[in-house]
Design an enzyme around this catalytic site. Structure first.
Site, PDB file in Angstrom:
ATOM      1  N   GLY A  10     -19.260  59.168  55.111  1.00  0.00           N
ATOM      2  CA  GLY A  10     -19.563  60.114  54.053  1.00  0.00           C
ATOM      3  C   GLY A  10     -18.993  61.486  54.355  1.00  0.00           C
ATOM      4  O   GLY A  10     -18.405  61.715  55.415  1.00  0.00           O
TER       5      GLY A  10
ATOM      6  N   PRO B 206     -18.720  65.624  55.179  1.00  0.00           N
ATOM      7  CA  PRO B 206     -19.354  66.418  56.237  1.00  0.00           C
ATOM      8  C   PRO B 206     -20.650  67.059  55.747  1.00  0.00           C
ATOM      9  O   PRO B 206     -20.809  67.373  54.571  1.00  0.00           O
ATOM     10  CB  PRO B 206     -18.304  67.489  56.567  1.00  0.00           C
ATOM     11  CG  PRO B 206     -17.035  67.007  55.990  1.00  0.00           C
ATOM     12  CD  PRO B 206     -17.393  66.170  54.810  1.00  0.00           C
TER      13      PRO B 206
ATOM     14  N   LYS C 216     -25.092  62.818  59.120  1.00  0.00           N
ATOM     15  CA  LYS C 216     -24.761  61.559  59.795  1.00  0.00           C
ATOM     16  C   LYS C 216     -25.113  61.615  61.284  1.00  0.00           C
ATOM     17  O   LYS C 216     -25.738  60.705  61.816  1.00  0.00           O
ATOM     18  CB  LYS C 216     -23.265  61.264  59.609  1.00  0.00           C
ATOM     19  CG  LYS C 216     -22.835  61.062  58.169  1.00  0.00           C
ATOM     20  CD  LYS C 216     -21.395  60.625  58.067  1.00  0.00           C
ATOM     21  CE  LYS C 216     -20.413  61.673  58.560  1.00  0.00           C
ATOM     22  NZ  LYS C 216     -20.412  62.906  57.748  1.00  0.00           N
TER      23      LYS C 216
ATOM     24  N   SER D 162      -6.599  56.970  40.682  1.00  0.00           N
ATOM     25  CA  SER D 162      -7.777  57.202  39.841  1.00  0.00           C
ATOM     26  C   SER D 162      -7.586  58.329  38.831  1.00  0.00           C
ATOM     27  O   SER D 162      -8.431  58.514  37.938  1.00  0.00           O
ATOM     28  CB  SER D 162      -8.998  57.507  40.718  1.00  0.00           C
ATOM     29  OG  SER D 162      -8.824  58.711  41.428  1.00  0.00           O
TER      30      SER D 162
ATOM     31  N   LYS E 232     -17.979  61.238  42.795  1.00  0.00           N
ATOM     32  CA  LYS E 232     -17.380  61.804  41.580  1.00  0.00           C
ATOM     33  C   LYS E 232     -18.446  62.188  40.561  1.00  0.00           C
ATOM     34  O   LYS E 232     -18.350  63.231  39.901  1.00  0.00           O
ATOM     35  CB  LYS E 232     -16.393  60.801  40.974  1.00  0.00           C
ATOM     36  CG  LYS E 232     -15.160  60.559  41.839  1.00  0.00           C
ATOM     37  CD  LYS E 232     -14.263  59.476  41.272  1.00  0.00           C
ATOM     38  CE  LYS E 232     -13.040  59.235  42.130  1.00  0.00           C
ATOM     39  NZ  LYS E 232     -12.164  58.172  41.615  1.00  0.00           N
TER      40      LYS E 232
END
Length: 828
Positions: free
Chosen positions: A391, A393, A397, A714, A757
Site C-alpha cells: 500500500g 506510504p 504497514k 487506465s 482511485k
C-alpha cells in the site's frame, strides 16, 4: 615486577640488620609455648589493620594514624600493653565497623611506641595467640570485643613433622637463592628457626598473597592444614621464579630495543600459563561453560560443530589470523536460539483488542492475523504464513508489524531491504572472507534471542541487483514455507529452521517485485484512508501523541473536529497520515511556544486557528475550474503513494492533422491516445464531427505535471472523453471522473487500484465515477462508509461513455469551427 614472598622483611628498604637474631626473634618451643599460653583478658581493645595480618610470634612495626586507633594505643600502652589485632575486609575502609572486620584475630603485645613528627605513632608489636571474636562490646571511642581462645591443634609429630619442616625450609632456601631481591642471609635465619609453628607463622606473614588468603591460613586450627596451604604457596612461588629465570635465559640473547615489547608479552604469557590464568584459555572455558548450559537446546549436528570449533580455538594461538574468525563463529553458534521460542499468547480476544488499540480500521489485516492465531491454537505445529503488506506510504504497514508481535507475545525485529544489492546480506558471507558475517536474517534472530520472532522485511519492492548478485533470489528460499525449515546461511554452514518465524514484508508497489518472489507471499492490500478514517486516526492516535511529545497536556490544547478536517483537506494531499501528523505537530509546537512564553494558558484549535498557525490553504479542488472549457477531462490514476486525479487536456489548431503528445507519457498511454483518435474517426458521423477536423487541424494532447512520468492503460476512457469533448465542442461534466482501458473494437476493460482511485475522487470532490463493468466487484469490497456520497456508473462499451460524460450544450458547432473557418487560426 611482582614482589617476592620475603620482600616485606628483606626488601631493599630494610637495611642495617647485621644481627638477624635482633631482626627476627628466633624462639624455641618453650619460649613460644610460654608466649602463647600467657594469660589474656576476655575483653580486649581491638585495633583494625588495613594491609597486614599478624601471626603469633611475629614482630611487625605499624604506623597508627586514625584518631580511634591513637586513643586505643595510648590507653593500652599505659596499662598492660595487650591489644587485639583484627584485619579489615576492605583496606579502603577508614572507619571500620564490626561487620567490616574478619572474625579471627591475634592477641598482640606492644613492645615499643615511637611518636612521629606528624602526630601519628609507630608501634612495634608481637603476636601472642589467635582468638575469635564472640561479640563487640564497644564501638566508641574505639572498638572493644569479648573474645574466646582459638586453640591450634598440633596433629603432626615425629618423622612426618620433621620431613614437612625440612621441605618447607628447603623450598624457602631455593626461593631465596633464585630471587635477586632477597639477601642470602635470609636463608640462614630460616634455617635457625627451630619451632615448627613459628616457622609457619613467620613464612605465612611474609607470603606475597592477599590478606584474605593470609586470614584463611590464620583461621586454620590444624597444623597440617596450615602446613599444606603454606607449601602450596611456596611451590607456586618457586615455579614462578624458575619459569621467570628460564624465560630470561631463553630470550636474553635475542633482546634489543625493537624486541623489548615482544619479550614482555612472552614473559607475561609464560607467567599466566604457569598460574593457569591464561586469558585465552579462560575465554575458551567460559564459552564451553556457556555452551554446556544450553546443551539441550542444540541440535546434535550443531553441538558437534560447537565442540569441534572450541577444540580448534583452544589449539589456535591468539596471534594466528584465523583465531578471531573461529572465536566469532563459535560465539554466533552458541548465541543463536536453535530451539528457544517465546510462547504464543493465543487469546484471540486479547489480540484483537491490541490490534484495535494500535490501529484504526485495517479490518482485512486484523482478520488475517486472528485467523492465523485461531489455526495455531488448534494446530500447534503450524508453519508461519509469509505476509506482504502492500500500500501507499504512511498507512501504518511497519507499525502494524509491531502490533502483531505485541498481540501474539513475540519478539519483533525489523530491517530495511531498500537499496540492498548484495546477495550476501541475506545469505551471509563465507568465513574465508575477512570480516565475514552471517546474513541479516540470522543476525536479527540472534539479536532477538528467539527462534520465532515477527520479522519485518521493510521496502521489499526496493531491492536492487548488481554484479554481487540479486538479493531477491536469496529471499526465494527465506520466504518459501516449504524450504525455509532448512535455510542454510553461508557463514553458519549449518541448516537453520526459519519456519517458525512470522515474516511480514512491506511494499509500496508490486510491479518491481519479481513474480517468483511475489508468488511466495500472501499479498494483503492496505489502501489509503478516507477523510472520516483520517479524522478518527487523528483524534485517537496522532493528536494525543503530538500533545505528549511537545510537552503539553489535554487541558492546555484542544482540537475541534472542524480543525482536523481543515488540516486534512487543506494542508495534506496523501493516502496515509504522515503529513497530517507533521501538520498537527506544527500546531502543537506553536501552542507550546505561546504557553512557554506565558502569552496564553490554553487554546482551542478551530479552523481559523489552523489558518493562523499553518498559513494559507495549500491544496484546492480545481476540478471545476479546469473543466470549464471543451477538451479537458478528469481521469483517475494509481501511484505507489495512493490514488490521484489526472487531468487530460486536448486542444486543436490549424494544421495538417498531426498529433502532438506532451507530459512525459509512456508508450502505453500514447497508444491509448491513438486508439481514442481512431475510434472517434470511425464514429465521426454519429458524433457529427467533420472529417476536416482530423485532416486540417493538428491535435495536441497534454497531461499536466509534466515533470512526472506517466504510463498505463487506465487513462484510455479519460483520453477518449477529452478528445470527444474537443472535437464535439461539448464540455466534460466537472463532477465526473473516470478510469478504464479502451480497445480498438470499442470495449472497456477492467483496471487495478480501484479503491485508491475512488478515495482520490472523493478527496477531489467528485460526485460520479465511471468504472469498467468488470470492476464492480472491486467496489463491492470497499466499505460502504467510504463510498457514501459517490455515484458509480459501470460501462463495458466505449459508445456509452460520451453520453454520460459530455454536457448537452455545444459551445461551437463542429461544422462551423472546423469547416467554415477558412482564414483564421482560431483554436481551443
Amino acid at each position: 615486577m611482582k614482589k617476592n614472598i620475603f620482600d616485606p622483611l628483606f626488601g631493599p628498604s630494610d637495611k642495617g640488620f647485621d644481627d638477624f637474631e635482633q631482626a627476627i626473634p628466633l624462639m624455641s618451643d618453650e619460649e613460644e609455648k610460654k608466649l602463647t599460653e600467657s594469660g589474656i583478658p576476655e575483653n580486649l581493645p581491638i585495633l583494625p589493620l588495613k594491609n597486614t595480618v599478624l601471626f603469633p610470634g611475629v614482630v611487625i612495626p605499624i604506623t597508627v594514624g586514625r584518631d580511634k586507633s591513637l586513643q586505643l594505643v595510648k590507653e593500652a600502652y599505659e596499662s598492660d600493653k595487650i591489644i587485639g589485632i583484627v584485619t579489615q575486609k576492605k583496606a579502603d575502609q577508614e572507619d571500620p565497623l564490626p561487620d567490616d572486620l574478619f572474625e579471627v584475630g591475634t592477641v598482640a603485645q606492644i613492645l615499643k611506641l615511637i611518636k612521629m613528627p606528624d602526630g601519628s605513632k609507630s608501634i612495634v608489636i608481637q603476636g601472642k595467640s589467635v582468638f575469635k571474636v564472640e561479640e563487640y562490646t564497644q564501638t566508641d571511642p574505639f572498638l572493644r570485643a569479648k573474645i574466646a581462645g582459638f586453640k591450634n591443634i598440633q596433629d603432626m609429630e615425629g618423622l612426618e613433622l620433621d620431613a614437612a619442616i625440612r621441605s618447607v625450609k628447603e623450598t624457602s632456601s631455593q626461593i631465596v637463592s633464585k630471587s635477586p631481591n632477597i639477601p642470602s642471609e635470609a636463608e640462614v635465619a630460616i634455617k635457625n628457626i627451630n619451632s615448627p609453628t613459628f616457622l609457619l607463622n613467620f613464612i605465612s606473614s611474609n607470603l606475597n598473597i592477599s590478606n584474605a588468603d593470609k586470614q584463611e591460613i590464620l583461621g586454620l586450627q590444624k597444623f597440617s592444614d596450615r602446613l599444606k596451604k603454606v607449601i602450596d604457596y611456596l611451590n607456586n612461588e618457586l615455579q614462578m621464579l624458575s619459569l621467570s629465570e628460564e624465560i630470561r635465559t631463553k630470550v636474553k640473547s635475542d633482546i634489543d630495543d625493537q624486541q623489548r615489547d615482544f619479550y614482555l608479552r612472552q614473559q607475561l604469557k609464560a607467567i599466566q600459563e604457569a598460574l593457569g590464568e591464561d586469558t585465552e584459555q579462560q575465554e575458551v572455558g567460559k564459552l564451553r561453560g556457556k555452551a554446556n548450559k544450553k546443551k539441550d537446546a542444540f541440535p546434535k549436528n550443531v553441538w558437534k560443530a560447537i565442540n569441534k570449533e572450541l577444540d580448534r580455538l583452544q589449539r589456535t594461538p591468539p596471534q594466528a589470523p584465523n583465531h578471531g574468525v573461529i572465536l566469532n563463529y563459535v560465539e554466533t553458534l552458541i548465541d543463536l536460539p536453535w530451539n528457544t521460542f517465546t510462547e504464543d499468547k493465543l487469546d484471540l480476544k486479547h489480540a484483537r483488542e491490541i490490534l484495535d488499540e494500535d490501529h484504526y480500521g485495517l479490518e482485512k489485516v486484523k482478520k488475517r492475523i486472528i485467523e492465523y492465531l485461531a489455526v495455531l491454537k488448534l494446530k500447534k505445529d503450524m508453519k508461519a504464513p509469509i505476509l506482504c503488506f502492500y500500500g501507499p506510504p504512511g498507512v501504518g504497514k511497519t507499525s502494524l508489524g509491531k502490533s502483531i508481535a505485541r498481540a501474539i507475545n513475540r519478539e519483533f525485529s525489523r530491517f530495511s531491504l531498500g537499496g540492498l544489492r548484495d546477495e550476501a546480506e541475506i545469505r551471509g558471507h563465507r568465513r574465508t572472507y575477512i570480516g565475514a558475517l552471517p546474513g541479516r536474517i540470522i543476525q536479527n534472530i540472534r539479536k532477538t534471542g528467539s527462534g520465532n520472532p515477527v520479522m519485518m522485511l521493510d521496502e521489499i519492492d526496493k531491492v536492487g541487483a548488481d554484479f554481487r548478485g540479486d538479493p531477491t533470489s536469496a529471499l526465494l528460499e527465506v520466504l518459501d514455507p516449504e524450504q525455509n525449515d532448512s535455510f542454510q546461511d553461508n557463514y553458519l554452514e549449518l541448516e537453520y529452521d526459519l519456519s517458525k518465524v512470522l515474516f511480514i514484508a512491506t511494499a509500496n508497489s508490486l510491479e518491481t517485485i519479481p513474480p517468483a518472489l511475489r508468488d511466495r507471499m500472501e499479498i494483503i492490500r492496505i489502501s489509503g484512508y478516507t477523510l472520516e478514517e483520517k479524522t478518527e486516526i487523528a483524534k485517537k492516535y496522532l493528536v494525543p501523541r503530538q500533545i505528549e511529545e511537545n510537552g503539553l497536556n489535554e487541558e492546555q490544547i484542544t482540537f475541534a473536529e472542524e480543525a482536523i478536517h481543515s488540516i486534512i483537506d487543506g494542508y495534506t494531499r496523501e493516502s496515509g497520515v504522515r503529513n497530517l501528523n507533521r501538520e498537527i505537530g506544527s500546531v502543537c509546537r506553536n501552542v507550546a511556544s505561546e504557553i512557554a512564553s506565558e502569552e496564553i494558558e490554553n487554546r482551542t484549535i478551530d479552523s481559523d486557528a489552523v489558518i493562523e498557525i499553518l498559513g494559507k490553504r495549500k491544496f484546492f479542488s480545481d476540478v471545476v475550474e479546469r473543466t470549464t472549457v471543451p477538451g479537458v477531462s478528469t481521469g483517475l490514476a494509481w501511484t505507489p503513494y495512493g490514488g490521484d486525479i489526472l487531468f487530460i487536456e486536448a486542444s486543436v489548431a490549424k494544421g495538417s492533422g498531426k498529433i502532438n503528445i506532451t507530459g512525459q507519457l509512456g508508450d502505453v498511454m500514447k497508444e491509448s491516445a491513438s486508439l481514442a483518435v481512431s475510434y472517434l474517426k470511425t464514429m465521426a458521423d454519429d458524433l457529427k464531427i467533420p472529417q476536416e477536423a482530423f485532416k486540417s487541424w493538428d491535435l495536441h494532447i497534454h497531461v499536466p505535471a509534466g515533470s512526472v512520468p506517466k504510463d498505463g492503460p487506465s487513462a484510455g476512457v479519460a483520453l477518449l472523453s477529452a478528445l470527444a469533448s474537443i472535437f464535439t465542442q461539448r464540455k466534460v461534466k466537472s463532477t465526473v471522473a473516470m478510469t478504464g482501458e479502451i480497445t480498438l473494437r470499442g470495449a472497456v476493460l477492467p483496471v487495478g487500484g480501484i479503491k485508491e482511485k475512488v478515495l482520490a475522487a472523493k478527496r477531489a470532490g467528485i460526485k460520479q465515477v465511471l468504472l469498467p463493468k468488470k470492476n464492480e466487484k472491486d467496489v463491492d469490497e470497499i466499505e460502504q462508509d467510504i463510498i457514501k456520497g459517490l455515484d458509480f456508473v459501470y460501462i463495458d462499451r466505449m459508445e456509452d461513455i460520451l453520453g454520460l460524460v459530455l454536457e448537452d450544450k455545444v459551445i461551437v458547432e463542429p461544422n462551423k469551427k472546423f469547416i467554415s473557418e477558412k482564414n483564421g487560426t482560431k483554436d481551443n
